[in-house]
Scaffold this active site. Structure first.
Site, PDB file in Angstrom:
ATOM      1  N   ASP A 118      14.867  19.029 -33.583  1.00  0.00           N
ATOM      2  CA  ASP A 118      15.661  17.860 -33.982  1.00  0.00           C
ATOM      3  C   ASP A 118      17.446  17.864 -34.092  1.00  0.00           C
ATOM      4  OD1 ASP A 118      15.639  19.170 -36.532  1.00  0.00           O
ATOM      5  OD2 ASP A 118      15.968  17.202 -37.555  1.00  0.00           O
ATOM      6  N   ASP A 121      10.549  23.774 -34.419  1.00  0.00           N
ATOM      7  CA  ASP A 121      11.787  24.036 -35.328  1.00  0.00           C
ATOM      8  C   ASP A 121      11.192  23.727 -36.933  1.00  0.00           C
ATOM      9  OD1 ASP A 121      14.310  24.558 -36.370  1.00  0.00           O
ATOM     10  OD2 ASP A 121      14.453  22.398 -36.537  1.00  0.00           O
ATOM     11  N   CYS A 147       0.729  -1.371  -0.044  1.00  0.00           N
ATOM     12  CA  CYS A 147      -0.145   0.084   0.105  1.00  0.00           C
ATOM     13  C   CYS A 147       0.798   1.263  -0.008  1.00  0.00           C
ATOM     14  CB  CYS A 147      -0.769   0.166   1.216  1.00  0.00           C
ATOM     15  SG  CYS A 147       0.021   0.108   2.888  1.00  0.00           S
TER      16      CYS A 147
END
Length: 832
Positions: free
Chosen positions: A713, A514, A90
């Site tokens: 990227d 971009d 728990c």
């Protein structure tokens, strides 16, 4: 991540390794920085040992010291490892283990996940704390199992251990159910059907029936129920009660009272010698059933990891002694030549040498269409070869392969704690003791003010409070949703590198993109070259291509490719220089050649007004105008076009359908950028931005409190990815960009952005549903169990019903989390 754990139990003195110090001024700077950190009494820094000895005046916060050292410009090396922990049931168990690990000297951070049953630990490098961490976990009442460096073998052993635990749980439940059913039918059936009660009294007798109940209930209590005593009793002795302690107290109270009523009824007040064997047995049985269902569901939450693990090839055909030999995957090393036949799995990452084929990369990228592979193409370990055959050179093996990195990313995300979990941690820190206090108060109040037999009412209601309040659902509410959500994301080619991104992405207001390589293919081609008066086209192209041959920029590659297609001979360029965001220059055949944007020409003092009309025309066509200068004279205007990806328009529409604003940040010419934005329906354009200006552009977009997700990227995108609220890297981009991002899109398609955001929204909604259920369940039913409705309408909650409700609450949370497996991605790359 949640805030670092702080506790007075932490060591009053710690030694921190520090890297980067070179002189006495470094020592002074670090000492001052540490001394200013919260809770620090004194700090001594030693240049020779490259360490700091820190004395704490109050509860130690290693994170604060580390942050202070980092702010001063130095680094504290840390090592990270994971420990699998058996026995947690728990949310209070999670809190207890975290505090136990955090109290070990040298520990920086400890995060425990109930769903994965793992602790992610950060420790000071060289502190050799693993044995101490194990000891702390054992002392807290749990069993540590270290996750080693052989993930496949470890995974197999972990699965075997889980299978054994599940089998034992199933056996215990079956035995408990078989023994409990007769008690339940006889006792409850006797209340509901008077004739059955009369028959039992005549056929068996009152005393004999109680003895049968005693035997059956005792076997259940100390047979299948022994697992609760093994954990619960030590927890009570340590004054750190958990769910097992609640079950032990509740079921034992019902059983023990029944034993006294059976064998020494005179010890009880007159009229109160009732037995509750059915309550004690049913409590144990129903909680075992809940645990069984919970274990089965928890196994399903990690299916994504299991599938990723299953992608690994078992062996590889490697070139040896003039032929190809079948070898274990572990024997393959970088540089080996590997053969892949039709239907084979690609064993490791590499580059194709000979042959061609189509490879199914769907489980890596989320893209279902097989990808053509030929000489020079990259292949990824774990993908499936379709029709052809080929050989390739292994470039990455073992833990360095893309599949291994993906598995690590998914495991890291699944083991993360979201900021929302901090609320659960605070509540569960006091929840179980509060429940025990509530049960005691319930007993006392019923005993003092309840109707006769008061002791019976007091016992039944106190037991109901103990049983119904187990905080299992609270502990599972967040981690199970994270596990299923991040697993489903991985199937769609979206990798969350940390848990915060999963929560933060939901709040995104603006998606900043971009342009080159993100919105566009990143493979531009030369479209125009208009020479100035006195220059010929082929001559200028040969000079410009000779300079660009020294550059790695995609635009440079396009110009060189155009020159080669036209059969031009390129001279050797010397004294090459690149000015990021501006252009390049070099000497070619004794002539000084410069190529770049209009701002580069302006810096060189070369006017470009002669091509102003041509530049406007090219910009309107979404072509990037560049200029060439030879020996200080304007020689030509050059246009390069980078085609927009076919899926970019669809991705923008999907983002707008989610109610988001879309912006484009690019270093490109403004007219070109505006043309691309108009074509795709982009809302805001920030153009002509230098690489170091992208961070500032992200900050401008965030004005007014807007949350910004940046998608890029390239290497020059890394600072902006780190600066945005959430950085999203195109997986086909550079390693630097991917390392700087919070989310990675493996397919390289922008549709993954909408998928990631939609999945973040769905996962957070699922977590909120789970938390609402877990908290609402306890808040509403604890008073009912205590009997607050009895004065109004005579309603009391039987301990048996309390046990059933408690078990169902955890199962409900798990079942709700499993719904995320059916998440339908809005982007095109959703899998069937």
């Amino acid at each position: 991540m949640n805030a670092p754990l702080q506790t007075a139990a932490l060591a009053a003195r710690q030694t921190f390794p520090i890297s980067g110090m070179t002189c006495a001024s470094c020592v002074r700077r670090v000492e001052q920085a540490i001394a200013a950190a919260p809770g620090v009494a004194a700090a001594t820094v030693n240049l020779a040992t490259e360490s700091a000895d820190v004395a704490f005046a109050a509860g130690a916060d290693p994170q604060g010291v580390i942050a202070a050292i980092a702010t001063a410009g130095y680094e504290v090396p840390v090592e990270r490892f994971e420990v699998e922990i058996a026995g947690m049931t728990c949310a209070s168990c999670v809190r207890r283990v975290e505090l136990a690990i955090a109290a070990v000297p040298g520990i920086v951070k400890a995060l425990v996940n109930l769903a994965t049953e793992r602790a992610s630990v950060e420790a000071l490098a060289g502190s050799a704390v693993r044995a101490a961490v194990d000891a702390a976990i054992v002392k807290a009442g749990y069993e540590p199992r270290h996750v080693g460096a052989a993930p496949a073998g470890e995974a197999d052993s972990r699965e075997a251990a889980r299978a054994r635990d599940y089998s034992a749980l199933k056996r215990d439940f079956a035995l408990a159910a078989v023994l409990t059913v007769p008690i339940f039918v006889a006792e409850m059936g006797g209340h509901l059907i008077p004739d059955l009660h009369l028959w039992l009294m005549e056929a068996i007798g009152h005393r004999s029936l109680y003895l049968v109940f005693f035997v059956l209930a005792t076997i259940v209590q100390f047979g299948p129920g022994l697992r609760f005593y093994r954990k619960g009793v030590p927890a009570l002795i340590r004054l750190a009660p958990d769910m097992n302690a609640l079950v032990v107290l509740g079921s034992t109270a019902a059983w023990a009272y029944s034993v006294v009523a059976t064998f020494a009824p005179r010890l009880l007040p007159e009229g109160t010698a009732n037995v509750y064997y059915e309550a004690s047995a049913v409590i144990i049985t129903l909680i075992l059933l809940g645990r069984l269902l919970e274990a089965k569901a928890k196994g399903r939450t990690s299916e994504a990891i299991k599938r990723l693990m299953g992608l690994k090839a078992k062996s590889a055909r490697v070139a040896r002694d003039g032929g190809f030999v079948e070898m274990p995957l572990e024997a393959v090393v970088a540089g080996d030549v590997v053969e892949v036949r039709p239907g084979d799995k690609v064993p490791v990452d590499g580059v194709v040498l000979t042959g061609s084929s189509f490879v199914d990369e769907s489980m890596i990228s989320g893209e279902p269409v097989p990808v053509a592979k030929a000489e020079g193409a990259e292949v990824v370990g774990g993908t499936l070869n379709k029709t052809g055959s080929f050989t390739y050179r292994a470039t990455k093996v073992g833990a360095d392969t893309l599949l291994a990195q993906i598995i690590r990313m998914v495991e890291t995300a699944q083991g993360s704690k979201l900021p929302i979990q901090a609320l659960v941690d605070k509540v569960t820190a006091w929840f179980v003791p509060a429940v025990m206090a509530a049960a005691l108060l319930t007993f006392v109040l019923w005993l003092a003010f309840g109707p006769e037999p008061a002791v019976t009412f007091a016992l039944v209601n106190a037991v109901a409070v103990l049983i119904i309040a187990c905080p299992c659902a609270m502990g599972l509410a967040t981690p199970t949703s994270i596990m299923v959500g991040t697993g489903r994301a991985a199937e769609l080619g979206v990798l969350f590198r940390n848990g915060e991104a999963l929560q933060s992405l939901k709040a995104t207001d603006v998606v900043a993109l971009d342009k080159t390589g993100t919105l566009t293919a990143g493979r531009p081609h030369l479209t125009d070259l208009v020479p100035a008066a006195g220059f010929d086209r082929a001559g200028v192209l040969a000079l410009v291509a000779a300079v660009e041959a020294k550059s790695e920029h995609p635009v440079a590659a396009a110009i060189v490719a155009a020159a080669e297609e036209q059969g031009l001979v390129l001279a050797e360029a010397v004294d090459f220089a690149a000015v990021p965001g501006f252009g390049v220059a070099a000497r070619v055949g004794g002539r000084q050649v410069a190529v770049g944007a209009d701002r580069y020409m302006a810096e060189l003092g070369i006017g470009v007004e002669a091509f102003a009309e041509a530049a406007r025309s090219l910009g309107d066509k979404a072509r990037t105008p560049l200029y060439a200068a030879v020996d200080g004279r304007l020689a030509a205007i050059i246009a390069v076009a980078d085609p927009v990806k076919p899926t970019s328009g669809e991705a923008i529409r999907a983002l707008k359908a989610l109610g988001l604003k879309v912006a484009m940040i690019t270093g490109d010419n403004r007219r070109t950028a505006q043309a691309v934005a108009a074509e795709l329906g982009i809302d805001e354009v920030v153009a002509e931005v230098l690489p170091d200006g992208k961070v500032e552009a992200v900050k401008r977009l965030a004005a007014g409190g807007r949350a910004v997700a940046f998608v890029g990227d390239g290497i020059n995108d890394a600072p902006a990815l780190a600066a945005a609220d959430v950085g999203i890297a195109i997986g086909t981009g550079t390693d630097v960009a991917i390392e700087s991002a919070d989310v990675v899109l493996m397919s390289g398609e922008l549709t993954g952005v909408a998928n990631a955001i939609a999945l973040s929204k769905a996962t957070m909604a699922n977590i909120r549903q789970n938390l609402f259920w877990a908290f609402a369940y306890n808040v509403s039913l604890i008073p009912v169990a205590a009997g607050v409705l009895y004065p109004l309408n005579g309603t009391l909650l039987s301990p048996m019903l309390a046990a059933g409700a408690m078990a169902l609450s955890s199962v409900f949370v798990l079942a709700n989390a499993m719904r995320l497996k059916r998440f339908a991605a809005p982007g095109r790359q959703a899998l069937a």
